[in-house]
Design an enzyme around this catalytic site. Structure first.
Site, short mmCIF file in Angstrom:
data_model
loop_
_atom_site.label_atom_id
_atom_site.label_comp_id
_atom_site.label_asym_id
_atom_site.label_seq_id
_atom_site.Cartn_x
_atom_site.Cartn_y
_atom_site.Cartn_z
N ARG A 39 0.87 -1.20 0.00
CA ARG A 39 0.00 0.00 0.00
C ARG A 39 0.89 1.23 0.00
O ARG A 39 2.11 1.13 0.12
CB ARG A 39 -1.03 0.00 1.13
CG ARG A 39 -0.70 -0.66 2.44
CD ARG A 39 0.35 0.03 3.28
NE ARG A 39 0.14 1.47 3.37
CZ ARG A 39 1.08 2.33 3.60
NH1 ARG A 39 2.34 1.92 3.80
NH2 ARG A 39 0.85 3.61 3.69
N GLY A 40 0.26 2.40 -0.14
CA GLY A 40 1.03 3.64 -0.32
C GLY A 40 1.08 3.92 -1.81
O GLY A 40 1.41 3.03 -2.61
N ALA A 41 0.76 5.17 -2.19
CA ALA A 41 0.55 5.50 -3.61
C ALA A 41 1.74 5.11 -4.50
O ALA A 41 1.57 4.39 -5.49
CB ALA A 41 0.21 6.98 -3.73
N ARG B 98 -7.18 -0.44 -6.90
CA ARG B 98 -7.55 0.63 -5.94
C ARG B 98 -7.80 1.90 -6.74
O ARG B 98 -7.06 2.18 -7.70
CB ARG B 98 -6.43 0.86 -4.90
CG ARG B 98 -6.30 -0.31 -3.91
CD ARG B 98 -5.41 0.04 -2.74
NE ARG B 98 -6.11 0.84 -1.74
CZ ARG B 98 -5.50 1.40 -0.69
NH1 ARG B 98 -4.18 1.26 -0.54
NH2 ARG B 98 -6.18 2.09 0.19
N GLN C 183 -2.02 2.37 9.92
CA GLN C 183 -0.73 2.52 9.23
C GLN C 183 0.29 3.25 10.09
O GLN C 183 1.49 2.97 10.02
CB GLN C 183 -0.92 3.29 7.91
CG GLN C 183 -1.60 2.52 6.80
CD GLN C 183 -3.10 2.74 6.80
OE1 GLN C 183 -3.71 3.01 7.85
NE2 GLN C 183 -3.72 2.63 5.64
N ASP D 16 -2.14 10.97 -2.27
CA ASP D 16 -2.53 9.92 -3.23
C ASP D 16 -2.89 10.52 -4.59
O ASP D 16 -2.82 9.83 -5.60
CB ASP D 16 -3.70 9.11 -2.70
CG ASP D 16 -3.21 8.14 -1.63
OD1 ASP D 16 -3.02 8.57 -0.47
OD2 ASP D 16 -2.96 6.97 -1.98
O1 MRU Z 1 -4.51 3.16 2.21
P1 MRU Z 1 -3.04 3.43 2.09
O2 MRU Z 1 -2.24 2.91 3.24
O3 MRU Z 1 -2.50 2.97 0.75
O4 MRU Z 1 -2.93 5.00 2.11
C1 MRU Z 1 -1.68 5.61 1.98
C2 MRU Z 1 -1.68 7.07 2.10
O5 MRU Z 1 -2.71 7.70 2.21
C3 MRU Z 1 -0.37 7.76 1.98
O6 MRU Z 1 -0.35 8.94 2.73
C4 MRU Z 1 -0.11 8.11 0.50
O7 MRU Z 1 -0.37 7.01 -0.33
C5 MRU Z 1 1.27 8.57 0.28
S1 MRU Z 1 2.45 7.28 0.53
C6 MRU Z 1 3.97 7.92 0.17
#
Ligand code: MRU
Length: 352
Positions: free
Chosen positions: A56-58, A99, A202, A243
């Site tokens: 996960r994470g963009a 996603r 997270q 994101d």
């Molecule tokens: O649902 P997630 O854990 O994928 O959400 C992640 C976030 O909202 C982060 O802040 C974003 O993706 C930036 S990660 C460098």
């Protein structure tokens, strides 16, 4: 002159490992107690790992999708990249659908498509090269943003971050967490607070653990503590990732970010968004046009696998929100810092 950051000391975790054959995904669902990898041998396994939050994470899901495309190419025989693309389209669409909110997913897949369109008989090598580039460029961007963002922070400051934006969420080093790593290394940041980030935790499960690996002490807070923390004067910046950053600067990020931005403005605390240019989406005019992912309400019904809510209760579980550009003091990308981002500044920096 600033001493260069010792990257070997700060930043030891990688969410993805390409073996040349298999994509090994560090399964973030088990962290911090189980450090295990899921071996993905096909693109649908990668799509599942993205959907189910193993990765996960963009930026990290964009990188995973790029490697997923390489895996999808396994069963394809084609004379050139154009032909290969026709075969790969359905698998790439399934990756893209894993996603909806983080634009990095669509961005990485579009880069893979573009590379295929200009590739000849060597299209398979070209795909692998492009995925490796996407990953390496993300790490380089994060290191650059770390320098740029940290430079804005006065020595001795306290910061609050949200969700996990570190090595786990990127090609390495992290976005907001990269700024925090750099800021701590330069003694600009004296106190790091991390919100637990309900419901998936997270912050509690990933961010404070990740910082602990670097020897950076962070203080965990319940999300509901943030405004009170700001009032006590212990933080001077809120630093978050993104994101999707819209053409007017509105920024989609983990649910709760918007509330932090409102509380920060009220308390005179500065608000920094840190994200690579791959998160900027000039095709989305503003935050109203962003599709916000809603996940299973069941995620709100349990804590650590134990049911905490009575049967028959309804819940609503949107997992991102949009912070209006006017609440953002600084937008840091690898291309530079935009203070008080707005449509004109984004058009100047990212317009075609
Ligand atoms: O649902 P997630 O854990 O994928 O959400 C992640 C976030 O909202 C982060 O802040 C974003 O993706 C930036 S990660 C460098």
């Amino acid at each position: 002159m600033q001493t260069p950051l010792d990257y070997a000391r700060y930043d030891r975790i990688r969410p993805l490992r390409w073996t040349g054959d298999v994509l090994e995904v560090l399964d973030q669902r088990g962290l911090p107690f189980a450090v295990e990898h899921v071996a993905c041998r096909g693109s649908d396994e990668v799509a599942e790992a993205i959907h189910d939050l193993a990765v996960r994470g963009a930026p990290a899901i964009g990188i995973a999708a790029a490697w997923g495309t390489v895996l999808a190419a396994r069963g394809v025989s084609a004379a050139d990249g154009g032909q290969a693309l026709a075969h790969l389209r359905p698998a790439m669409e399934r990756l893209n659908a894993a996603r909806p909110t983080a634009v990095n997913l669509a961005w990485a897949l579009e880069r893979m498509r573009r590379r295929l369109r200009v590739s000849g008989a060597d299209w398979r090598d070209a795909l692998q090269d492009e995925a490796a580039r996407i990953e390496a460029e993300d790490l380089a961007a994060n290191r650059r943003m770390g320098e740029l963002g940290a430079a804005m922070i006065a020595p001795g400051s306290g910061v609050l971050t949200h969700c996990n934006t570190g090595s786990l969420a990127t090609g390495g080093f992290g976005t907001a967490l990269g700024v925090i790593r750099a800021g701590v290394a330069q003694a600009r940041i004296a106190r790091v607070f991390a919100g637990e980030t309900r419901p998936w935790l997270q912050g509690a499960r990933l961010t404070v653990w990740e910082l602990q690996q670097d020897g950076i002490a962070a203080t965990l807070i319940a999300d509901a503590v943030a405004a009170h923390l700001m009032k006590t004067g212990q933080v001077q910046w809120v630093i978050v990732g993104a994101d999707r950053i819209c053409a007017n600067g509105d920024t989609a990020n983990k649910i709760g970010t918007y509330a932090l931005a409102i509380a920060a403005r009220y308390h005179g605390i500065r608000f920094m968004v840190v994200a690579p240019s791959s998160t900027v989406d000039m095709a989305t005019a503003d935050g109203d046009a962003v599709r916000i992912e809603e996940r299973d309400p069941g995620e709100l019904m349990k804590l650590g696998g134990v049911r905490t809510v009575a049967d028959g209760i309804q819940a609503w579980n949107p997992v991102f929100d949009v912070t209006p550009a006017e609440l953002i003091d600084a937008l840091v990308t690898e291309r530079g810092v935009i203070e008080r981002p707005d449509r004109a500044a984004l058009e100047y920096a990212f317009g075609s």
